[in-house]
Design an enzyme around this catalytic site. Structure first.
Site, PDB file in Angstrom:
ATOM      1  N   CYS A  65     -18.432 -10.514  84.715  1.00 29.08           N
ATOM      2  CA  CYS A  65     -17.139  -9.959  84.916  1.00 29.08           C
ATOM      3  C   CYS A  65     -16.497  -9.540  83.368  1.00 29.08           C
ATOM      4  O   CYS A  65     -16.803  -9.865  82.202  1.00 29.08           O
ATOM      5  CB  CYS A  65     -16.117 -11.009  85.258  1.00 29.08           C
ATOM      6  SG  CYS A  65     -14.320 -10.510  85.249  1.00 29.08           S
ATOM      7  N   HIS A  88     -31.660  -9.987  74.986  1.00 29.64           N
ATOM      8  CA  HIS A  88     -30.873  -9.175  75.293  1.00 29.64           C
ATOM      9  C   HIS A  88     -30.011  -9.000  76.629  1.00 29.64           C
ATOM     10  O   HIS A  88     -29.598  -7.893  77.194  1.00 29.64           O
ATOM     11  CB  HIS A  88     -31.150  -7.717  74.796  1.00 29.64           C
ATOM     12  CG  HIS A  88     -31.275  -7.472  73.137  1.00 29.64           C
ATOM     13  ND1 HIS A  88     -32.128  -6.270  72.875  1.00 29.64           N
ATOM     14  CD2 HIS A  88     -30.702  -8.232  72.357  1.00 29.64           C
ATOM     15  CE1 HIS A  88     -32.297  -6.585  71.390  1.00 29.64           C
ATOM     16  NE2 HIS A  88     -31.349  -7.758  71.203  1.00 29.64           N
ATOM     17  N   ARG A 116     -31.141   3.581  85.764  1.00 31.19           N
ATOM     18  CA  ARG A 116     -32.141   2.551  85.199  1.00 31.19           C
ATOM     19  C   ARG A 116     -32.598   1.497  86.004  1.00 31.19           C
ATOM     20  O   ARG A 116     -33.829   1.161  86.081  1.00 31.19           O
ATOM     21  CB  ARG A 116     -31.772   2.014  83.784  1.00 31.19           C
ATOM     22  CG  ARG A 116     -31.527   3.153  82.795  1.00 31.19           C
ATOM     23  CD  ARG A 116     -30.926   2.419  81.565  1.00 31.19           C
ATOM     24  NE  ARG A 116     -31.793   1.520  80.703  1.00 31.19           N
ATOM     25  CZ  ARG A 116     -31.231   0.445  79.852  1.00 31.19           C
ATOM     26  NH1 ARG A 116     -30.040   0.492  79.406  1.00 31.19           N
ATOM     27  NH2 ARG A 116     -32.098  -0.218  79.342  1.00 31.19           N
ATOM     28  N   THR A 136     -42.530  -4.061  69.398  1.00 33.31           N
ATOM     29  CA  THR A 136     -41.237  -3.868  69.156  1.00 33.31           C
ATOM     30  C   THR A 136     -41.297  -2.976  67.813  1.00 33.31           C
ATOM     31  O   THR A 136     -41.959  -3.277  66.895  1.00 33.31           O
ATOM     32  CB  THR A 136     -40.296  -5.077  68.933  1.00 33.31           C
ATOM     33  OG1 THR A 136     -39.276  -4.828  68.382  1.00 33.31           O
ATOM     34  CG2 THR A 136     -40.949  -5.958  68.142  1.00 33.31           C
ATOM     35  N   ASN A 143     -36.573  -7.066  75.978  1.00 30.57           N
ATOM     36  CA  ASN A 143     -36.364  -6.130  77.367  1.00 30.57           C
ATOM     37  C   ASN A 143     -35.440  -6.844  78.201  1.00 30.57           C
ATOM     38  O   ASN A 143     -35.299  -7.903  78.540  1.00 30.57           O
ATOM     39  CB  ASN A 143     -37.600  -6.173  77.698  1.00 30.57           C
ATOM     40  CG  ASN A 143     -38.494  -5.250  76.862  1.00 30.57           C
ATOM     41  OD1 ASN A 143     -38.171  -4.741  75.675  1.00 30.57           O
ATOM     42  ND2 ASN A 143     -40.033  -5.387  77.060  1.00 30.57           N
ATOM     43  N   VAL A 144     -34.787  -5.965  79.038  1.00 27.63           N
ATOM     44  CA  VAL A 144     -33.705  -6.264  79.887  1.00 27.63           C
ATOM     45  C   VAL A 144     -34.385  -6.075  81.342  1.00 27.63           C
ATOM     46  O   VAL A 144     -33.668  -6.241  82.306  1.00 27.63           O
ATOM     47  CB  VAL A 144     -32.371  -5.702  79.947  1.00 27.63           C
ATOM     48  CG1 VAL A 144     -31.938  -5.774  78.611  1.00 27.63           C
ATOM     49  CG2 VAL A 144     -32.392  -4.290  80.065  1.00 27.63           C
ATOM     50  N   CYS A 184     -15.834  -7.578  89.797  1.00 29.38           N
ATOM     51  CA  CYS A 184     -16.069  -8.857  89.729  1.00 29.38           C
ATOM     52  C   CYS A 184     -15.541  -9.547  91.167  1.00 29.38           C
ATOM     53  O   CYS A 184     -14.408  -9.418  91.363  1.00 29.38           O
ATOM     54  CB  CYS A 184     -15.169  -9.409  88.583  1.00 29.38           C
ATOM     55  SG  CYS A 184     -15.199 -11.440  88.667  1.00 29.38           S
TER      56      CYS A 184
HETATM   57  P1  OAD Z   1     -38.262   0.545  70.236  1.00 24.43           P
HETATM   58  O1  OAD Z   1     -38.125   1.872  71.283  1.00 24.43           O
HETATM   59  O2  OAD Z   1     -37.267   0.662  69.247  1.00 24.43           O
HETATM   60  O3  OAD Z   1     -39.653   0.452  70.035  1.00 24.43           O
HETATM   61  C1  OAD Z   1     -40.678   0.269  71.015  1.00 24.43           C
HETATM   62  C2  OAD Z   1     -42.060   0.062  70.051  1.00 24.43           C
HETATM   63  O4  OAD Z   1     -42.998  -0.015  71.035  1.00 24.43           O
HETATM   64  C3  OAD Z   1     -42.389   1.267  69.086  1.00 24.43           C
HETATM   65  O5  OAD Z   1     -42.831   0.304  67.739  1.00 24.43           O
HETATM   66  C4  OAD Z   1     -43.724   1.839  69.540  1.00 24.43           C
HETATM   67  O6  OAD Z   1     -44.622   2.128  68.566  1.00 24.43           O
HETATM   68  C5  OAD Z   1     -44.282   0.596  70.618  1.00 24.43           C
HETATM   69  N1  OAD Z   1     -45.230   1.005  71.576  1.00 24.43           N
HETATM   70  C6  OAD Z   1     -45.116   2.124  72.242  1.00 24.43           C
HETATM   71  N2  OAD Z   1     -45.932   1.951  73.548  1.00 24.43           N
HETATM   72  C7  OAD Z   1     -46.555   0.827  73.221  1.00 24.43           C
HETATM   73  C8  OAD Z   1     -47.875  -0.056  74.000  1.00 24.43           C
HETATM   74  N3  OAD Z   1     -48.078   0.589  74.874  1.00 24.43           N
HETATM   75  N4  OAD Z   1     -47.757  -1.266  73.439  1.00 24.43           N
HETATM   76  C9  OAD Z   1     -47.501  -1.591  72.398  1.00 24.43           C
HETATM   77  N5  OAD Z   1     -46.392  -1.217  71.682  1.00 24.43           N
HETATM   78  C10 OAD Z   1     -46.073   0.304  71.954  1.00 24.43           C
HETATM   79  O7  OAD Z   1     -37.806  -0.756  71.458  1.00 24.43           O
HETATM   80  P2  OAD Z   1     -37.440  -1.989  70.731  1.00 24.43           P
HETATM   81  O8  OAD Z   1     -38.114  -2.426  69.531  1.00 24.43           O
HETATM   82  O9  OAD Z   1     -37.789  -3.079  71.926  1.00 24.43           O
HETATM   83  O10 OAD Z   1     -31.420  -3.254  72.430  1.00 24.43           O
HETATM   84  O11 OAD Z   1     -36.013  -1.817  70.495  1.00 24.43           O
HETATM   85  C11 OAD Z   1     -35.024  -2.988  70.232  1.00 24.43           C
HETATM   86  C12 OAD Z   1     -33.863  -2.864  70.945  1.00 24.43           C
HETATM   87  O12 OAD Z   1     -33.180  -1.712  70.575  1.00 24.43           O
HETATM   88  C13 OAD Z   1     -33.806  -2.704  72.594  1.00 24.43           C
HETATM   89  O13 OAD Z   1     -33.785  -4.134  72.812  1.00 24.43           O
HETATM   90  C14 OAD Z   1     -32.279  -2.356  72.727  1.00 24.43           C
HETATM   91  C15 OAD Z   1     -32.730  -1.033  71.615  1.00 24.43           C
HETATM   92  O14 OAD Z   1     -31.676  -0.226  71.287  1.00 24.43           O
HETATM   93  C16 OAD Z   1     -30.217  -3.138  73.068  1.00 24.43           C
HETATM   94  O15 OAD Z   1     -29.994  -2.441  73.855  1.00 24.43           O
HETATM   95  C17 OAD Z   1     -29.069  -4.133  72.307  1.00 24.43           C
END
Ligand code: OAD
Length: 256
Positions: free
Chosen positions: A135, A127, A78, A200, A110-111, A160
Site C-alpha cells: 500500500c 531491493h 517489466r 554487480t 535483483n527484484v 490496496c
Molecule cells: P548494473 O546494471 O549496475 O551492473 C550489472 C553488472 O553485471 C555489470 O558490472 C556488468 O559488467 C555485469 N554483467 C553483465 N553481464 C554479465 C554476465 N553475463 N555475468 C556476470 N556479470 C555480468 O546492475 P546492479 O549492480 O545490479 O537498484 O545494479 C545495482 C542496483 O542499481 C539495482 O539493484 C537497481 C539499480 O539501479 C534499485 O533499483 C534500487
C-alpha cells in the site's frame, strides 16, 4: 566448452578448492546474473532506459507521486517481460550450492525473483521484489506486502485491498532505506569465509559496501564479472567472464 576469454583456469581452481572446504558462503548478486536470462542490466547496453527515461529517474517515490500510472506502466512492462524469462545456469548453480552448503546466504539486488524460481535457499531480497505490491496510501506501511504473480495486472495503477488507496511496487526505490531486517541479515552474512560478488557493478549503496565489509571480517572475496567494477579493487580474486559460463564449471563436490 571453451574457457571464457581472459579466464585463468588456476583462478577457477582456487575458488573450487575454497568451495570444497565447505565454507560459510555468502553471495551478492546483481543484474548481470540474470543477463543470460534476457533481463537487461541497469548500466550497460541500453539497459535502464524506458521511453527515453532513466531507470534511476523512474524508480523513485517522487516519480511515483508525480505520475503513478506512468511508473506502473514501466513496472507492468517489466513484469510481463520477466514472466517469460527463465533462470539460467548461474542461478541453477547457486541453487545447488545453497542446498549443499550448510551455511549459505544469497543477497540479491535483483527484484526479478529468478533465484527463488531456481530453488535457491536463504535468499535476502535487498531491493524487494517486483512480484510484491504494497500500500502506498493511507494505511502504509500496513498491510504487509502481498504477492501478485500475474504478469499483467488487470487494473493500472493497482489499489490496496485494505484502504482502496494506491498500491506501489514492493521494491526499494532510490532514496529509500533497505528493510531493516533484511539489512541486518545481510550485515550478519558478511561474517563468512567466502564472499562472492556476481554480476554487480558494485556502485549502488549500501549493497556495494558489503564487499569491503566481508573482507574486513576476514572473508576471501571473489568477483565474477566480465567487466571491472567499483568493487574490483577490494577483492582477493577476480574471475572475468559471464556468470552463466563460469559458475557451472565449478565443482562443489571433490572429484573422486
Ligand atoms: P548494473 O546494471 O549496475 O551492473 C550489472 C553488472 O553485471 C555489470 O558490472 C556488468 O559488467 C555485469 N554483467 C553483465 N553481464 C554479465 C554476465 N553475463 N555475468 C556476470 N556479470 C555480468 O546492475 P546492479 O549492480 O545490479 O537498484 O545494479 C545495482 C542496483 O542499481 C539495482 O539493484 C537497481 C539499480 O539501479 C534499485 O533499483 C534500487
Amino acid at each position: 566448452m571453451a574457457l571464457a576469454a581472459g579466464l585463468d583456469p588456476l583462478r577457477l581452481a582456487e575458488l573450487e578448492a575454497r568451495l570444497q572446504a565447505g565454507p560459510r558462503l555468502s553471495v551478492l548478486t546483481g543484474a548481470g546474473v540474470s543477463a543470460a536470462s534476457g533481463v537487461p542490466t541497469y548500466r550497460g547496453g541500453g539497459g535502464g532506459m524506458w521511453r527515453g527515461r532513466r531507470a534511476q529517474d523512474l524508480a523513485t517515490r517522487e516519480a511515483f507521486v508525480a505520475d503513478p500510472a506512468l511508473v506502473w506502466e514501466w513496472y507492468d512492462e517489466r513484469r510481463r517481460r520477466l514472466a517469460v524469462c527463465q533462470p539460467n545456469p548461474a542461478h541453477a548453480t547457486l541453487a545447488v550450492w545453497s542446498r549443499q552448503l550448510s551455511v549459505f546466504t544469497l543477497i540479491t539486488q535483483n527484484v526479478d525473483g529468478l533465484h527463488e524460481r531456481a530453488g535457491t535457499r536463504n535468499v535476502l531480497r535487498f531491493h524487494g521484489s517486483i512480484w510484491h505490491l504494497r500500500c502506498a496510501g493511507s494505511c502504509w506501511p500496513a498491510p504487509a506486502p502481498w504477492e501478485d504473480l500475474r504478469p499483467a495486472l488487470p487494473v493500472l495503477p493497482p489499489r490496496c485491498p485494505a484502504c482502496g488507496g494506491l498500491a506501489r511496487p514492493g521494491v526499494v526505490w532510490f532514496g529509500e532505506a533497505i528493510e531493516p531486517s533484511v539489512l541486518a541479515a545481510a550485515e550478519a552474512a558478511v561474517d563468512c569465509d567466502l564472499f562472492l560478488a556476481i554480476g554487480t557493478s558494485a556502485v549502488v549503496w549500501p549493497a556495494a559496501g558489503l564487499l569491503a565489509a566481508a573482507r574486513a571480517c576476514g572473508a576471501f572475496v571473489v568477483e565474477v564479472n566480465p567487466e571491472p567494477t567499483g568493487g574490483s579493487h577490494e577483492v582477493d580474486l577476480v574471475l572475468r567472464g559471464p556468470a552463466e559460463d563460469i559458475l557451472p564449471r565449478i565443482r562443489l563436490a571433490p572429484s573422486s
